[in-house]
Design a protein around this motif. Structure first.
Motif, PDB file in Angstrom:
ATOM      1  N   PRO A  21       0.615  -1.220   0.006  1.00  0.00           N
ATOM      2  CA  PRO A  21      -0.057  -0.020   0.191  1.00  0.00           C
ATOM      3  C   PRO A  21       0.175   0.871  -0.224  1.00  0.00           C
ATOM      4  O   PRO A  21       0.565   1.818  -0.838  1.00  0.00           O
ATOM      5  CB  PRO A  21      -1.018   0.010   1.215  1.00  0.00           C
ATOM      6  CG  PRO A  21      -0.857  -1.176   2.073  1.00  0.00           C
ATOM      7  CD  PRO A  21       0.920  -1.647   1.240  1.00  0.00           C
ATOM      8  N   VAL A  22       2.229   0.900   0.781  1.00  0.00           N
ATOM      9  CA  VAL A  22       3.167   2.392   0.572  1.00  0.00           C
ATOM     10  C   VAL A  22       4.572   1.730   0.215  1.00  0.00           C
ATOM     11  O   VAL A  22       4.826   1.343   0.078  1.00  0.00           O
ATOM     12  CB  VAL A  22       3.520   3.140   2.601  1.00  0.00           C
ATOM     13  CG1 VAL A  22       4.142   4.315   2.316  1.00  0.00           C
ATOM     14  CG2 VAL A  22       1.807   3.057   2.755  1.00  0.00           C
ATOM     15  N   GLN A  23       5.006   2.827  -1.490  1.00  0.00           N
ATOM     16  CA  GLN A  23       5.963   2.586  -2.086  1.00  0.00           C
ATOM     17  C   GLN A  23       6.948   3.350  -1.464  1.00  0.00           C
ATOM     18  O   GLN A  23       6.300   4.647  -2.595  1.00  0.00           O
ATOM     19  CB  GLN A  23       5.691   1.616  -3.146  1.00  0.00           C
ATOM     20  CG  GLN A  23       7.542   1.272  -3.658  1.00  0.00           C
ATOM     21  CD  GLN A  23       7.458   0.991  -4.695  1.00  0.00           C
ATOM     22  OE1 GLN A  23       6.142   0.229  -5.361  1.00  0.00           O
ATOM     23  NE2 GLN A  23       8.148   0.919  -5.367  1.00  0.00           N
ATOM     24  N   ARG A  24       7.561   4.046  -1.484  1.00  0.00           N
ATOM     25  CA  ARG A  24       8.143   5.453  -1.223  1.00  0.00           C
ATOM     26  C   ARG A  24      10.073   5.876  -1.075  1.00  0.00           C
ATOM     27  O   ARG A  24       9.870   4.883  -0.116  1.00  0.00           O
ATOM     28  CB  ARG A  24       7.508   6.163  -0.663  1.00  0.00           C
ATOM     29  CG  ARG A  24       7.536   6.708   0.843  1.00  0.00           C
ATOM     30  CD  ARG A  24       6.519   7.254   1.418  1.00  0.00           C
ATOM     31  NE  ARG A  24       4.980   7.673   1.527  1.00  0.00           N
ATOM     32  CZ  ARG A  24       4.041   7.662   1.872  1.00  0.00           C
ATOM     33  NH1 ARG A  24       4.634   6.755   3.173  1.00  0.00           N
ATOM     34  NH2 ARG A  24       3.081   7.793   1.798  1.00  0.00           N
ATOM     35  N   GLY A  25      10.288   6.496  -1.393  1.00  0.00           N
ATOM     36  CA  GLY A  25      11.705   6.227  -1.068  1.00  0.00           C
ATOM     37  C   GLY A  25      12.443   7.394  -0.240  1.00  0.00           C
ATOM     38  O   GLY A  25      13.191   7.319   0.579  1.00  0.00           O
ATOM     39  N   MET A  26      11.168   8.812   0.018  1.00  0.00           N
ATOM     40  CA  MET A  26      11.029   9.578   1.380  1.00  0.00           C
ATOM     41  C   MET A  26       9.967   9.945   1.695  1.00  0.00           C
ATOM     42  O   MET A  26       8.910   9.478   1.172  1.00  0.00           O
ATOM     43  CB  MET A  26      11.857  10.718   0.408  1.00  0.00           C
ATOM     44  CG  MET A  26      12.976  11.296  -0.664  1.00  0.00           C
ATOM     45  SD  MET A  26      13.544  12.872  -0.735  1.00  0.00           S
ATOM     46  CE  MET A  26      11.637  13.472  -1.552  1.00  0.00           C
ATOM     47  N   PRO A  27      10.278  10.214   3.034  1.00  0.00           N
ATOM     48  CA  PRO A  27       8.719  10.535   3.813  1.00  0.00           C
ATOM     49  C   PRO A  27       8.244  11.830   2.905  1.00  0.00           C
ATOM     50  O   PRO A  27       8.739  12.496   2.567  1.00  0.00           O
ATOM     51  CB  PRO A  27       9.749  11.630   5.287  1.00  0.00           C
ATOM     52  CG  PRO A  27      11.573  10.636   5.572  1.00  0.00           C
ATOM     53  CD  PRO A  27      11.598  10.764   3.626  1.00  0.00           C
ATOM     54  N   LEU A  28       6.379  11.650   3.257  1.00  0.00           N
ATOM     55  CA  LEU A  28       5.878  12.674   2.872  1.00  0.00           C
ATOM     56  C   LEU A  28       6.035  13.928   2.698  1.00  0.00           C
ATOM     57  O   LEU A  28       6.737  15.441   2.444  1.00  0.00           O
ATOM     58  CB  LEU A  28       4.497  12.286   3.028  1.00  0.00           C
ATOM     59  CG  LEU A  28       4.384  11.380   2.413  1.00  0.00           C
ATOM     60  CD1 LEU A  28       2.630  11.190   2.010  1.00  0.00           C
ATOM     61  CD2 LEU A  28       4.074  11.518   0.214  1.00  0.00           C
ATOM     62  N   ASN A  29       6.081  14.111   4.585  1.00  0.00           N
ATOM     63  CA  ASN A  29       6.744  15.632   4.944  1.00  0.00           C
ATOM     64  C   ASN A  29       7.765  15.673   5.287  1.00  0.00           C
ATOM     65  O   ASN A  29       8.153  15.408   6.737  1.00  0.00           O
ATOM     66  CB  ASN A  29       5.187  15.513   5.952  1.00  0.00           C
ATOM     67  CG  ASN A  29       5.052  17.207   6.448  1.00  0.00           C
ATOM     68  OD1 ASN A  29       6.278  17.698   6.190  1.00  0.00           O
ATOM     69  ND2 ASN A  29       3.883  17.407   7.351  1.00  0.00           N
ATOM     70  N   ILE A  30       8.743  16.375   4.372  1.00  0.00           N
ATOM     71  CA  ILE A  30      10.074  16.161   4.544  1.00  0.00           C
ATOM     72  C   ILE A  30      10.241  17.580   6.322  1.00  0.00           C
ATOM     73  O   ILE A  30      11.448  16.714   7.081  1.00  0.00           O
ATOM     74  CB  ILE A  30      11.497  16.532   3.381  1.00  0.00           C
ATOM     75  CG1 ILE A  30      12.097  16.226   4.107  1.00  0.00           C
ATOM     76  CG2 ILE A  30      10.808  18.122   3.238  1.00  0.00           C
ATOM     77  CD1 ILE A  30      12.137  14.644   4.435  1.00  0.00           C
ATOM     78  N   GLU A  31       9.392  18.172   6.568  1.00  0.00           N
ATOM     79  CA  GLU A  31       9.732  18.725   7.391  1.00  0.00           C
ATOM     80  C   GLU A  31       8.913  18.404   9.288  1.00  0.00           C
ATOM     81  O   GLU A  31       9.822  18.444  10.148  1.00  0.00           O
ATOM     82  CB  GLU A  31       8.219  20.511   7.668  1.00  0.00           C
ATOM     83  CG  GLU A  31       9.489  21.266   6.659  1.00  0.00           C
ATOM     84  CD  GLU A  31       8.323  21.932   5.453  1.00  0.00           C
ATOM     85  OE1 GLU A  31       7.253  20.606   4.989  1.00  0.00           O
ATOM     86  OE2 GLU A  31       8.429  22.126   4.596  1.00  0.00           O
ATOM     87  N   GLU A  32       8.403  17.249   8.879  1.00  0.00           N
ATOM     88  CA  GLU A  32       7.841  16.945  10.209  1.00  0.00           C
ATOM     89  C   GLU A  32       9.293  16.270   9.849  1.00  0.00           C
ATOM     90  O   GLU A  32       9.407  15.784  11.942  1.00  0.00           O
ATOM     91  CB  GLU A  32       6.465  16.424  10.088  1.00  0.00           C
ATOM     92  CG  GLU A  32       5.403  16.318   9.704  1.00  0.00           C
ATOM     93  CD  GLU A  32       5.035  16.588  11.013  1.00  0.00           C
ATOM     94  OE1 GLU A  32       5.404  16.094  11.999  1.00  0.00           O
ATOM     95  OE2 GLU A  32       4.593  18.240  11.329  1.00  0.00           O
TER      96      GLU A  32
END
Length: 156
Positions: A139-150
């Motif tokens: 369900p989730v596949q990403r190389g970086m977090p969505l909210n980089i500021e968090e």
């Protein structure tokens, strides 16, 4: 000396992660800079090892490799070096993570059939106890977090 990871660089990374084929002019419009300025930023990100390459995303199921699994490996005492040498050479292994806990390694594997998975597991049993979990979906596949500021704290 590290690179300045400002909002523009993060935006460029997110855009390239989504579509590594974007041109400098398209990226420039996205971040409101000139194409040469974007090219220079990307060059610096590559030189600093932040961007390590560009590759196609492959749908393994559509390519005829429908089975993916995670295999936890509790490597036998004194067999870690031999285990590492073995897994590096096994083409079915997509990722190998050295982790904390009783299972020192977690493998992500892809095979064309259950019999191929069985053959792979047979190769591992002389060096480790294994636990296999079939991957049903991702369900989730990403190389970086969505909210980089968090994740990094507030950016300038």
């Amino acid at each position: 000396m590290g690179i300045d990871m400002d909002r523009i660089n993060w935006k460029l990374l997110k855009a390239l992660e989504s579509n590594g084929r974007l041109g400098y002019s398209e990226l420039a419009k996205l971040v409101h800079l000139s194409a040469p300025a974007v090219a220079e930023r990307i060059k610096k990100l590559e030189e600093q090892g932040v961007i390590t390459g560009y590759q196609a995303k492959i749908n393994l199921e559509n390519a005829g490799i429908p089975i993916t699994a995670l295999v936890e490996c509790e490597v036998y005492r004194t067999k870690e070096r031999e285990f590492k040498d073995l897994v590096v050479g096994l083409e079915e292994i997509l990722d190998c993570y050295n982790v904390t806990g009783p299972s020192a390694f977690i493998l992500r594997v892809a095979v064309s059939s259950m019999s191929r998975l069985d053959i792979l597991l047979e190769r591992l049993i002389d060096l480790s106890d294994t636990k296999t979990m079939m991957i049903l979906s991702q369900p989730v596949q990403r190389g970086m977090p969505l909210n980089i500021e968090e994740v990094t704290g507030s950016l300038p």
